[in-house]
Design a protein around this motif. Sequence first.
Motif, PDB file in Angstrom:
ATOM      1  N   HIS A 177      -8.938  -3.265   3.335  1.00  0.00           N
ATOM      2  CA  HIS A 177      -8.871  -4.701   3.076  1.00  0.00           C
ATOM      3  C   HIS A 177     -10.256  -5.298   2.813  1.00  0.00           C
ATOM      4  O   HIS A 177     -10.438  -6.048   1.853  1.00  0.00           O
ATOM      5  N   ASP A 228       0.833  -1.205   0.000  1.00  0.00           N
ATOM      6  CA  ASP A 228       0.000   0.000   0.000  1.00  0.00           C
ATOM      7  C   ASP A 228       0.868   1.255   0.000  1.00  0.00           C
ATOM      8  O   ASP A 228       2.056   1.196   0.323  1.00  0.00           O
ATOM      9  N   ARG A 232      -2.730  -6.584   7.682  1.00  0.00           N
ATOM     10  CA  ARG A 232      -2.879  -5.204   7.200  1.00  0.00           C
ATOM     11  C   ARG A 232      -3.237  -4.256   8.349  1.00  0.00           C
ATOM     12  O   ARG A 232      -2.737  -3.127   8.401  1.00  0.00           O
ATOM     13  N   ARG A 250     -13.200  -3.834   2.027  1.00  0.00           N
ATOM     14  CA  ARG A 250     -13.948  -3.272   0.897  1.00  0.00           C
ATOM     15  C   ARG A 250     -13.144  -3.265  -0.394  1.00  0.00           C
ATOM     16  O   ARG A 250     -13.634  -2.838  -1.434  1.00  0.00           O
ATOM     17  N   ARG A 251     -11.892  -3.734  -0.296  1.00  0.00           N
ATOM     18  CA  ARG A 251     -11.002  -3.794  -1.466  1.00  0.00           C
ATOM     19  C   ARG A 251     -10.881  -2.442  -2.167  1.00  0.00           C
ATOM     20  O   ARG A 251     -10.932  -2.330  -3.403  1.00  0.00           O
TER      21      ARG A 251
END
Length: 319
Positions: free
Chosen positions: A119, A73, A214, A121-122
């Motif tokens: 993560h 990210d 994450r 909700r992508r």
Amino acid sequence: MSELLASALPSRARMRRTAPAVVSAVALAAMVAVCASLQSDVLSVGGLTLVLSATVPLVIAAQAQMTLMSVGDIDLGIGNFVGLVTVVSATTLVTSPLLGVLTLAGLVAAYAVLGALIHLRRVPSLIATLGASFVWLGLGLFILPTPGGSTPEWLASFGSWAPAGFPAPLLPILVVSLVVYLLSSRSGLGVRMRGLGSNPVALERAGMRPLASRVIAYTTAGALGVLSGLVLASQTGGGDVSSATSYQLMTVAAVILGGGSFFGGSAVPWGVAIGGVTLGLVSVVLSLLDVPSNMQSAVQGVIVLAVLAGRVVVGKVLR
């Protein structure tokens, strides 16, 4: 005998990993040499303290950026987040210390929630963190519309701390880099974060939850962002939500200069520290060279591109 010597030499893979940091270190040494040639007092304890002070919050923020880049990210809100922390430090932390501490803890928790939302909700991290940056900016302007306030006495004392015989800024740089190194490279949590960045499928098959990895990465980045803001507030003596806007991209550049990757799976805390100090010293060199302020950004970009080009050349040679 020849086999013993061969085993003692670093492997080509290790050389490829450390080469970017070495290139940045060479650039750093060159800038220090230029500074010393223009102002001999730079190499004194006081001189090093002066030129390194501004790099401390940048290096800490770059470590936060590296933590997120290790999972693949990129955080485009770290600058406004650090600025928001300076605002809280100069207002709430002074008038109501307990509420100020809870507010800073809440900001770290907000980063953890942001990681979970990305993560689950992508949502691309670039979009989510860019949106969050406007939230941090709005909160900072709501609390302190114009730069001002004053930091707590203990924080101001830390900013003015000057031990004899040792440049004070080196201590937080070394300590934070060591802690991040132990976390990212020498612990199970670091393995999980780097595994998420390099091969999330394998991580899940190994029984480790990518969501937890994450969230851990974002919690760590939030804590480092708070620390960066506290250090910046200790130096400026007040709060300004726009004081670290340049960190949005400078932290990414510091990670790349230090050997990091946009694709995740790698963590190079010592290289990031070198890259952050290198970027911080660029403005010092340009000021000593009397480069006009309206040209400094362009020249700074050229210097960064030159260092990155050196990294590419060295990488191709070692391939």
